[in-house]
Design a protein around this motif. Structure first.
Motif, PDB file in Angstrom:
ATOM      1  N   UNK A 144      69.703   7.064  -4.617  1.00 12.37           N
ATOM      2  CA  UNK A 144      70.216   5.808  -4.057  1.00 12.37           C
ATOM      3  C   UNK A 144      70.290   5.816  -2.534  1.00 12.37           C
ATOM      4  N   UNK A 145      70.516   6.997  -1.947  1.00 13.38           N
ATOM      5  CA  UNK A 145      70.646   7.092  -0.492  1.00 13.38           C
ATOM      6  C   UNK A 145      69.307   7.135   0.228  1.00 13.38           C
ATOM      7  N   UNK A 146      68.213   7.270  -0.514  1.00  9.74           N
ATOM      8  CA  UNK A 146      66.903   7.324   0.108  1.00  9.74           C
ATOM      9  C   UNK A 146      65.940   8.222  -0.641  1.00  9.74           C
ATOM     10  N   UNK A 147      64.871   8.591   0.029  1.00 10.00           N
ATOM     11  CA  UNK A 147      63.802   9.395  -0.555  1.00 10.00           C
ATOM     12  C   UNK A 147      63.752  10.742   0.148  1.00 10.00           C
ATOM     13  N   UNK A 148      63.557  11.797  -0.630  1.00 11.45           N
ATOM     14  CA  UNK A 148      63.434  13.135  -0.046  1.00 11.45           C
ATOM     15  C   UNK A 148      62.160  13.797  -0.557  1.00 11.45           C
ATOM     16  N   UNK A 165      64.213  10.410   4.114  1.00 14.35           N
ATOM     17  CA  UNK A 165      63.864   9.087   4.617  1.00 14.35           C
ATOM     18  C   UNK A 165      64.841   8.048   4.071  1.00 14.35           C
ATOM     19  N   UNK A 166      64.969   6.939   4.776  1.00 18.28           N
ATOM     20  CA  UNK A 166      65.898   5.885   4.396  1.00 18.28           C
ATOM     21  C   UNK A 166      65.383   5.126   3.176  1.00 18.28           C
TER      22      UNK A 166
END
Length: 215
Positions: A144-148, A165-166
């Protein structure tokens, strides 16, 4: 309009079903295909460089102790061989008992096409590739907070976040170079997919900016 095949190309496997995923062993030229069709369950086939079938395996499982429920070209990603060609790794998106999906990493013996190990419950991920020595698998993790982009030591389970990344930024296809000094991946920008390289020290550079790379 049907594209004409160039004169210097020829089909070594004429039919691989309706859908397929492909990976090539650069050490020998052998290649792996996961395919499915109307008249066949999902199959894993490994071919020699000339198209001779080396080994094959049905991916359908029916026993209560099965390690996956779904496996087909639509659910798998990140097919890649180890540097010596002995093993094939991939990431499969499988169903859980609750009906949602989980990601898992497979390790496959390329001499027999047997799935010899499955790492379960890795969250929501998209496959990338295995390191040359077969010890670390890099993939894209969705949170939910972004992509890793995450590298996992498949033996110890330890993970390292390489790129964060966002939300809303799409990346895919992460892969290390053979010396494990540069990580290459694709990133969707305003003008399309472009290639990005991350050095071992964490420095990030854009290789392309024209959006012409067809991910």
């Amino acid at each position: 309009m049907i594209r004409a095949r160039p004169a210097d190309q020829h089909a070594i496997v004429p039919n691989v079903g309706q859908m397929a995923r492909l990976a090539v062993d650069f050490s020998s030229g052998a290649f792996a295909v996961i395919s499915s069709g109307n008249e066949e369950v999902a199959m894993l086939r490994i071919y020699e460089r000339d198209g001779t079938l080396r080994t094959q395996q049905k991916l359908a499982r029916f026993g209560t102790d099965r390690e996956w429920i779904i496996a087909d070209p639509q659910s798998v990603s990140g097919l890649s061989f180890t540097g010596d060609g002995r093993f094939l790794f991939l990431m499969n998106e499988d169903l859980t008992p609750l009906g949602d999906v989980r990601s898992q990493i497979w390790k496959i013996d390329t001499a027999t096409s047997e799935v010899i190990r499955v790492w379960q419950n890795l969250g929501r991920r998209l496959g990338g590739s295995i390191s040359n020595d077969g010890t670390r698998y890099v993939s894209v993790e969705f949170e939910p907070s972004g992509v890793r982009i995450v590298e996992r030591n498949v033996e110890t389970g330890a993970e390292e976040s390489l790129v964060e990344l966002a939300p809303g930024i799409s990346v895919g296809g992460p892969a290390w170079n053979p010396s494990h000094s540069q990580l290459i991946y694709s990133q969707l920008d305003d003008n399309g997919w472009n290639l990005v390289v991350r050095s071992k020290d964490g420095a990030v550079d854009r290789l392309t900016t024209d959006g012409a790379f067809n991910y």
